[in-house]
Design a protein around this motif. Structure first.
Motif, short mmCIF file in Angstrom:
data_model
loop_
_atom_site.label_atom_id
_atom_site.label_comp_id
_atom_site.label_asym_id
_atom_site.label_seq_id
_atom_site.Cartn_x
_atom_site.Cartn_y
_atom_site.Cartn_z
N MET A 1 0.83 -1.22 0.00
CA MET A 1 0.00 0.00 0.00
C MET A 1 0.86 1.26 0.00
O MET A 1 0.50 2.27 -0.62
CB MET A 1 -0.97 -0.04 1.18
N GLU A 2 1.99 1.20 0.67
CA GLU A 2 2.91 2.34 0.68
C GLU A 2 3.45 2.59 -0.74
O GLU A 2 3.51 3.72 -1.22
CB GLU A 2 4.06 2.02 1.64
N LEU A 3 3.80 1.49 -1.41
CA LEU A 3 4.27 1.60 -2.80
C LEU A 3 3.17 2.20 -3.68
O LEU A 3 3.42 3.10 -4.49
CB LEU A 3 4.65 0.21 -3.33
N ASN A 4 1.95 1.71 -3.48
CA ASN A 4 0.82 2.17 -4.31
C ASN A 4 0.51 3.65 -4.10
O ASN A 4 -0.11 4.28 -4.96
CB ASN A 4 -0.42 1.32 -4.04
N LYS A 5 0.95 4.20 -2.97
CA LYS A 5 0.80 5.64 -2.74
C LYS A 5 1.97 6.40 -3.36
O LYS A 5 1.82 7.50 -3.88
CB LYS A 5 0.81 5.91 -1.23
N ALA A 6 3.14 5.79 -3.25
CA ALA A 6 4.36 6.49 -3.67
C ALA A 6 4.46 6.60 -5.20
O ALA A 6 4.90 7.63 -5.72
CB ALA A 6 5.59 5.78 -3.11
N LEU A 7 4.08 5.56 -5.92
CA LEU A 7 4.29 5.56 -7.38
C LEU A 7 3.52 6.69 -8.08
O LEU A 7 4.10 7.40 -8.91
CB LEU A 7 3.97 4.19 -7.98
N PRO A 8 2.22 6.88 -7.76
CA PRO A 8 1.50 7.96 -8.45
C PRO A 8 2.06 9.35 -8.11
O PRO A 8 1.81 10.30 -8.85
CB PRO A 8 0.06 7.84 -7.94
N ALA A 9 2.79 9.44 -7.00
CA ALA A 9 3.33 10.75 -6.59
C ALA A 9 4.72 11.01 -7.19
O ALA A 9 5.30 12.07 -6.96
CB ALA A 9 3.41 10.79 -5.06
N ASP A 10 5.23 10.06 -7.95
CA ASP A 10 6.59 10.20 -8.48
C ASP A 10 6.54 10.84 -9.87
O ASP A 10 6.08 10.23 -10.84
CB ASP A 10 7.24 8.80 -8.56
N PRO A 11 7.01 12.09 -9.99
CA PRO A 11 6.89 12.79 -11.27
C PRO A 11 7.81 12.24 -12.37
O PRO A 11 7.69 12.64 -13.53
CB PRO A 11 7.30 14.24 -10.92
N ARG A 12 8.71 11.34 -12.00
CA ARG A 12 9.64 10.80 -13.02
C ARG A 12 9.00 9.70 -13.86
O ARG A 12 9.60 9.23 -14.83
CB ARG A 12 10.89 10.23 -12.32
N ILE A 13 7.80 9.27 -13.46
CA ILE A 13 7.16 8.15 -14.17
C ILE A 13 5.69 8.44 -14.50
O ILE A 13 5.03 9.23 -13.82
CB ILE A 13 7.21 6.84 -13.33
N GLU A 14 5.24 7.74 -15.55
CA GLU A 14 3.79 7.60 -15.79
C GLU A 14 3.43 6.21 -15.33
O GLU A 14 4.25 5.28 -15.49
CB GLU A 14 3.49 7.70 -17.28
N ILE A 15 2.24 6.03 -14.79
CA ILE A 15 1.91 4.69 -14.29
C ILE A 15 0.58 4.16 -14.84
O ILE A 15 -0.28 4.93 -15.28
CB ILE A 15 1.87 4.61 -12.75
N CYS A 16 0.48 2.84 -14.78
CA CYS A 16 -0.76 2.18 -15.16
C CYS A 16 -0.86 0.89 -14.34
O CYS A 16 0.00 0.01 -14.45
CB CYS A 16 -0.71 1.86 -16.65
N MET A 17 -1.88 0.82 -13.49
CA MET A 17 -2.06 -0.38 -12.67
C MET A 17 -3.08 -1.29 -13.34
O MET A 17 -4.21 -0.88 -13.62
CB MET A 17 -2.57 0.02 -11.28
N LEU A 18 -2.66 -2.50 -13.62
CA LEU A 18 -3.52 -3.43 -14.34
C LEU A 18 -3.95 -4.60 -13.44
O LEU A 18 -3.12 -5.16 -12.73
CB LEU A 18 -2.77 -4.02 -15.54
N PRO A 19 -5.23 -5.00 -13.50
CA PRO A 19 -5.67 -6.14 -12.69
C PRO A 19 -5.38 -7.47 -13.37
O PRO A 19 -6.24 -8.32 -13.47
CB PRO A 19 -7.18 -5.88 -12.54
N VAL A 20 -4.17 -7.61 -13.87
CA VAL A 20 -3.74 -8.88 -14.45
C VAL A 20 -3.03 -9.65 -13.33
O VAL A 20 -2.25 -9.05 -12.58
CB VAL A 20 -2.75 -8.64 -15.62
N GLY A 21 -3.29 -10.96 -13.24
CA GLY A 21 -2.68 -11.73 -12.17
C GLY A 21 -3.10 -11.16 -10.82
O GLY A 21 -4.29 -11.01 -10.53
N ASP A 22 -2.12 -10.78 -10.03
CA ASP A 22 -2.38 -10.22 -8.70
C ASP A 22 -2.21 -8.70 -8.72
O ASP A 22 -1.99 -8.08 -7.69
CB ASP A 22 -1.41 -10.88 -7.71
N GLY A 23 -2.28 -8.15 -9.93
CA GLY A 23 -2.08 -6.71 -10.08
C GLY A 23 -0.65 -6.42 -10.47
O GLY A 23 0.29 -6.91 -9.84
N ILE A 24 -0.47 -5.69 -11.55
CA ILE A 24 0.88 -5.26 -11.94
C ILE A 24 0.82 -3.77 -12.24
O ILE A 24 -0.09 -3.31 -12.93
CB ILE A 24 1.43 -6.09 -13.14
N THR A 25 1.74 -3.03 -11.67
CA THR A 25 1.81 -1.59 -11.95
C THR A 25 2.98 -1.33 -12.88
O THR A 25 4.13 -1.61 -12.53
CB THR A 25 1.96 -0.77 -10.65
N LEU A 26 2.64 -0.83 -14.06
CA LEU A 26 3.67 -0.48 -15.03
C LEU A 26 4.07 0.98 -14.81
O LEU A 26 3.20 1.84 -14.67
CB LEU A 26 3.14 -0.64 -16.46
#
Ligand code: SAM
Ligand code: CA
Length: 246
Positions: free
Chosen positions: A216-241
């Protein structure tokens, strides 16, 4: 939101090895596997999947639909230089190795060589073992070494992270330097068996409960990181690209 009981039922529903799908029904997931995944699953991946199904820790394996997804995205990206943290018996590794060109490379790390060696004969038979550089041991010191050396900065097209969830943010700090601008880091299991929406007092299995806060900490941190664009997919157990943009 689903009740505790519903969530528990969901967690225990599916029979497929390595399956942690978040879909609404078994039938729907089975439909995906049977219409689109199994008919096109390369023979070596089927063999490795069946071999892994007999292993006591088979819950850890990447599911066949996620393997197909990884293979597809790597081809779409024309990925050549890749990294995988967390190999187990090598299902996602084989999906990657089969997707890369003949001179493609995968730096693969795991603290457990034994499990990698279970799958290795299948990978060798598939003719893709020459693409793999397996390093036994914890990944973090290897990443630190690579950063200290300097020459690996911005060199990876794709990095798949599927190991110790309590270190994902530590990995991210390093991997963001190593992946190239336009390259992708995939963090696996970011929906963590659906437990990310379970109430704090939900009766979760011990390891699910332990790692949930880190996920959950990761899931908060990734969207706040301006160096990346993200996409969380409900494939498998969830993968965040995470696509590095700067
Ligand atoms: N990607 C694999 C597959 O497709 O089968 C599944 C990987 S499994 C979920 C997680 C793996 O991470 C285990 O094999 C474990 O030994 C490894 N691991 C745990 N801690 C690690 C660390 N600090 N560094 C590298 N690997 C680690
Ligand atoms: Ca995983």
């Amino acid at each position: 939101m689903a009740s505790n009981n519903e969530q528990q039922n969901q967690a225990g529903r599916h029979q497929e090895v390595g399956h942690k799908s978040l879909l609404q029904s078994d039938e729907l997931y089975q439909y995906i596997l049977e219409t689109s995944v199994y008919p096109r699953e390369p023979e070596p991946m089927k063999e490795l999947r069946e071999l892994t199904a007999k292993h006591p820790w088979n819950i850890m394996t990447t599911s066949a639909d996620e393997g197909q997804f990884l293979n597809m995205i790597l081809k779409l990206m024309n990925a050549k230089n890749t990294m995988e943290i967390g190999v187990y018996t090598g299902y996602s590794l084989l999906a990657t190795a089969l997707a890369l060109p003949d001179d493609g490379k995968i730096l693969a790390m795991d603290i457990n060589r034994e499990n990698y060696e279970l799958g290795l004969p299948v990978i060798q038979k598939a003719g893709v073992a020459h693409k793999i550089d397996f390093k036994e041991g914890p990944a973090l010191p290897v990443l630190d070494q690579m950063i200290a050396e300097g020459k690996y900065h911005g060199t990876f097209d794709f990095i798949f992270v599927d190991a110790d969830k309590d270190n994902y943010l530590n990995y991210h700090k390093r991997l963001i330097e190593l992946v190239k601008v336009g390259g992708v880091i995939g963090y696996d299991n970011t929906l963590w068996n659906g437990s990310v929406v379970a109430p704090p007092d939900a009766p979760l299995r011990k390891y699910v409960k332990y790692y949930r806060d880190f996920v959950m900490e990761l899931n908060k941190a990734l969207p706040a990181d301006p160096r990346i664009e993200i996409c969380m997919l409900p494939v498998g157990d969830g993968i965040t690209l995470c696509r590095r943009i700067k």
